[in-house]
Motif scaffolding. Structure first.
Motif, short mmCIF file in Angstrom:
data_model
loop_
_atom_site.label_atom_id
_atom_site.label_comp_id
_atom_site.label_asym_id
_atom_site.label_seq_id
_atom_site.Cartn_x
_atom_site.Cartn_y
_atom_site.Cartn_z
N THR A 4 32.35 44.53 39.39
CA THR A 4 31.64 44.57 40.67
C THR A 4 32.15 45.73 41.52
O THR A 4 33.17 46.36 41.21
N ILE A 5 31.47 45.97 42.63
CA ILE A 5 31.88 46.99 43.56
C ILE A 5 33.26 46.68 44.15
O ILE A 5 34.03 47.58 44.47
N HIS A 6 33.58 45.39 44.23
CA HIS A 6 34.91 44.99 44.73
C HIS A 6 36.00 45.45 43.77
O HIS A 6 37.06 45.89 44.21
N ASP A 7 35.74 45.37 42.46
CA ASP A 7 36.70 45.83 41.46
C ASP A 7 36.93 47.34 41.57
O ASP A 7 38.06 47.82 41.47
N SER A 20 31.09 51.85 48.37
CA SER A 20 29.63 51.80 48.34
C SER A 20 29.03 53.13 48.79
O SER A 20 28.10 53.65 48.17
N TYR A 46 31.57 50.93 35.46
CA TYR A 46 30.81 50.20 36.46
C TYR A 46 29.36 50.64 36.46
O TYR A 46 29.06 51.84 36.48
N ASN A 49 23.98 47.97 40.73
CA ASN A 49 22.66 47.34 40.78
C ASN A 49 21.76 48.23 41.65
O ASN A 49 21.76 48.14 42.88
#
Length: 325
Positions: A4-7, A20, A46, A49
């Protein structure tokens, strides 16, 4: 569960908001942080989406482009130059071809609008009938005319100074001793054909000799046949583009006419084949990288709301002297 973007943000040591913005190509991210985020995304494999990001930002990071014919070497290399400029800003190009048909052009523009492109770059195929497609697009997104333009359409344009290019050609041939010239060009259904015809007429003054067909090798061959049927060739043949010139050179060579000894021949555009012709073609080089960079700059300013005034930018081309003249 996928990455995810958090990772990505955690790996890069930045906030999720910074990650982001960096991945979407937005401004306001320091170069050092952008590099860390992009490196982390590669390391983690990554895959963002894209649909969700587009819905949030209301932008697709895509630019639509419509050209008359991708098989034309000049248009093909110009598309490549535009695509390079857009990739530098992490955007994609959606390309469509009008096939020199204003009705097809209108359908292609509507299809690109349905794909929610952020802006449109259009090389209009007709100097009058392409106005409807441009008007349709301009009502929804920023629009830029590239290379060709529609008469009377209130929109920004980036291209080359065609008349200046023809002036350089005529001056060069005159300096080479040419006293009689013929212009072999295209019927002025598009703005470049008209501008090059006007440029030639202004450069030579009274008594101009003109043959008009289309921007094709076949027309160049036919025009050379017509000139040979006259019995005496002119000192120089000024062609409206390189494709015409290649047709002229091919026909003259097949008839054992020597270029440049018997007649001088010039083109316009400096497509990749020009330097490979026999003899190598003297032509006017359109600075495509410069044209593409200015086109994307104008669009970026419109998209960012930094520039609302419409502008026309005509870039001066260069004469490339080779063996044919």
């Amino acid at each position: 569960m996928g990455v995810t973007i958090h990772d990505v943000a955690a790996r890069a040591g930045v906030s999720v908001a910074t990650a982001s913005r960096a991945l979407s190509g937005q401004r306001g991210v320091r170069a050092e942080n952008r590099a860390k985020v992009l490196a982390a995304a590669r390391e983690l494999d990554y895959e963002p989406n894209v649909v969700a990001a587009s819905l949030r930002s209301r932008t697709t990071h895509t630019i639509g482009m419509v050209v008359p014919r991708i098989a034309n070497p000049f248009f093909a290399t110009l598309v490549e130059s535009i695509e390079t400029q857009l990739h530098d800003g992490q955007r994609s190009l959606l390309l469509a071809t009008s096939h020199y048909d204003p009705e097809v052009e209108q359908r292609q523009v509507r299809a690109l609008l349905d794909r929610r492109v952020d802006a449109l770059i259009m090389i209009p195929c007709h100097r009058e009938r392409s106005g409807a497609a441009l008007t349709t697009a301009a009502a929804r997104i920023p629009v830029l005319q590239l290379d060709l333009r529609v008469d009377g359409f209130a929109g920004s344009w980036v291209g080359v100074d065609n008349e200046a290019g023809l002036w350089q050609v005529v001056r060069h041939l005159t300096e080479r001793g040419a006293r009689s010239l013929v212009f072999v060009g295209a019927e002025p259904t598009d703005s470049a054909a008209q501008a090059r015809l006007d440029g030639y007429r202004r450069a030579v003054g009274d008594g101009e000799d003109v043959l008009l067909g289309d921007f094709s090798k076949e027309w160049g061959q036919r025009a050379a046949e017509l000139l040979l049927q006259r019995g005496a060739l002119p000192d120089g043949i000024v062609c409206g583009n390189d494709t015409i010139a290649l047709g002229v050179l091919g026909e003259l060579t097949s008839r054992r006419v020597r270029v440049p000894e018997d007649v001088l021949v010039t083109g316009f555009d400096d497509i990749p084949y020009a330097a490979l012709a026999q003899p190598a073609l003297t032509t006017v080089r359109q600075p495509q990288q410069q044209i593409a960079a200015e086109a994307v700059r104008v669009l970026d300013a419109r998209l960012a709301g930094e520039e609302t005034a419409l502008r026309s930018t005509a870039i001066t081309p260069d004469l490339v002297v080779r063996a044919s003249a």
